[in-house]
Design a protein around this motif. Structure first.
Motif, PDB file in Angstrom:
ATOM      1  N   TRP A 133       0.835  -1.201   0.000  1.00  0.00           N
ATOM      2  CA  TRP A 133       0.000   0.000   0.000  1.00  0.00           C
ATOM      3  C   TRP A 133       0.868   1.248   0.000  1.00  0.00           C
ATOM      4  O   TRP A 133       1.890   1.288   0.672  1.00  0.00           O
ATOM      5  N   PHE A 164      -7.168   4.544  -2.209  1.00  0.00           N
ATOM      6  CA  PHE A 164      -6.074   3.774  -1.623  1.00  0.00           C
ATOM      7  C   PHE A 164      -5.363   3.094  -2.787  1.00  0.00           C
ATOM      8  O   PHE A 164      -5.957   2.266  -3.486  1.00  0.00           O
ATOM      9  N   PHE A 172      -2.258   0.718  -4.434  1.00  0.00           N
ATOM     10  CA  PHE A 172      -1.433  -0.423  -4.039  1.00  0.00           C
ATOM     11  C   PHE A 172      -0.757  -1.039  -5.252  1.00  0.00           C
ATOM     12  O   PHE A 172      -1.133  -0.780  -6.402  1.00  0.00           O
ATOM     13  N   THR A 212      -2.128   3.011   4.308  1.00  0.00           N
ATOM     14  CA  THR A 212      -3.331   2.307   4.753  1.00  0.00           C
ATOM     15  C   THR A 212      -4.275   3.238   5.506  1.00  0.00           C
ATOM     16  O   THR A 212      -5.294   2.807   6.013  1.00  0.00           O
ATOM     17  N   THR A 213      -3.909   4.515   5.584  1.00  0.00           N
ATOM     18  CA  THR A 213      -4.758   5.528   6.217  1.00  0.00           C
ATOM     19  C   THR A 213      -4.835   6.744   5.307  1.00  0.00           C
ATOM     20  O   THR A 213      -3.812   7.190   4.789  1.00  0.00           O
ATOM     21  N   LEU A 267      -8.243  -0.870   6.069  1.00  0.00           N
ATOM     22  CA  LEU A 267      -7.816   0.473   5.709  1.00  0.00           C
ATOM     23  C   LEU A 267      -8.625   1.466   6.532  1.00  0.00           C
ATOM     24  O   LEU A 267      -9.737   1.163   6.960  1.00  0.00           O
ATOM     25  N   GLU A 290      -7.316  -7.218   4.920  1.00  0.00           N
ATOM     26  CA  GLU A 290      -6.635  -5.952   5.167  1.00  0.00           C
ATOM     27  C   GLU A 290      -7.661  -4.941   5.665  1.00  0.00           C
ATOM     28  O   GLU A 290      -8.793  -4.920   5.186  1.00  0.00           O
TER      29      GLU A 290
END
Length: 144
Positions: A31, A53, A55, A34-35, A121, A119
């Motif tokens: 990623w 997001f 990746f 992730t925030t 996020l 996962e």
């Protein structure tokens, strides 16, 4: 004879409880972050409601995302439907209901065939109302 049978049963029990080794060729998320912090945004500002997001699949086989889910109805993610080949990238689009005033912290859960199949996020931020409704003044009534 009983010793041999006991040893075979013990070995079989050990195999049944063993965790399979992770697939060294499994796909893997890398990623960018992730925030996502939306910061402070204005209520109703749809230009600031959607974020991404991003990746890359750093594994050795195609990455297949089977499900993306927001933690509530105000957080709506959209995941790629097609497999992400090794070395290639993708993105998860997240739309937050920007009409809800106040601070927020929400999550998006991503399920896939990656080494880490689940996962989480996170999005955070604050929605301010640029035109708050003024409180209606209360006029005290005098006793009669």
């Amino acid at each position: 004879m009983f010793s041999f049978a006991g040893a075979v049963m013990f070995a079989s029990a050990q195999d049944a409880t063993a965790t399979p080794a992770p697939d060294p060729n499994a796909p893997e998320f890398k990623w960018e972050s992730t925030t996502i912090d939306y910061g402070t945004v204005a209520k109703g500002d749809e230009n600031n409601a959607t974020r991404y997001f991003k990746f890359t699949n750093t594994g050795k086989s195609p990455l297949i995302i089977s499900d993306c889910r927001g933690s509530c109805g105000c957080t709506v993610p959209q995941c790629p439907k097609e497999p992400i080949l090794p070395g290639k990238g993708g993105e998860i689009k997240v739309h937050y209901d920007i009409n809800r005033v106040g601070p927020f912290t929400k999550t998006v859960t991503v399920n896939s065939n990656a080494k880490s199949p689940n996962e989480t996020l996170k999005i955070t931020g604050t929605v301010n109302d640029p035109n708050p409704t003024p409180a209606t003044p209360v006029t005290p009534t005098s006793p009669k």
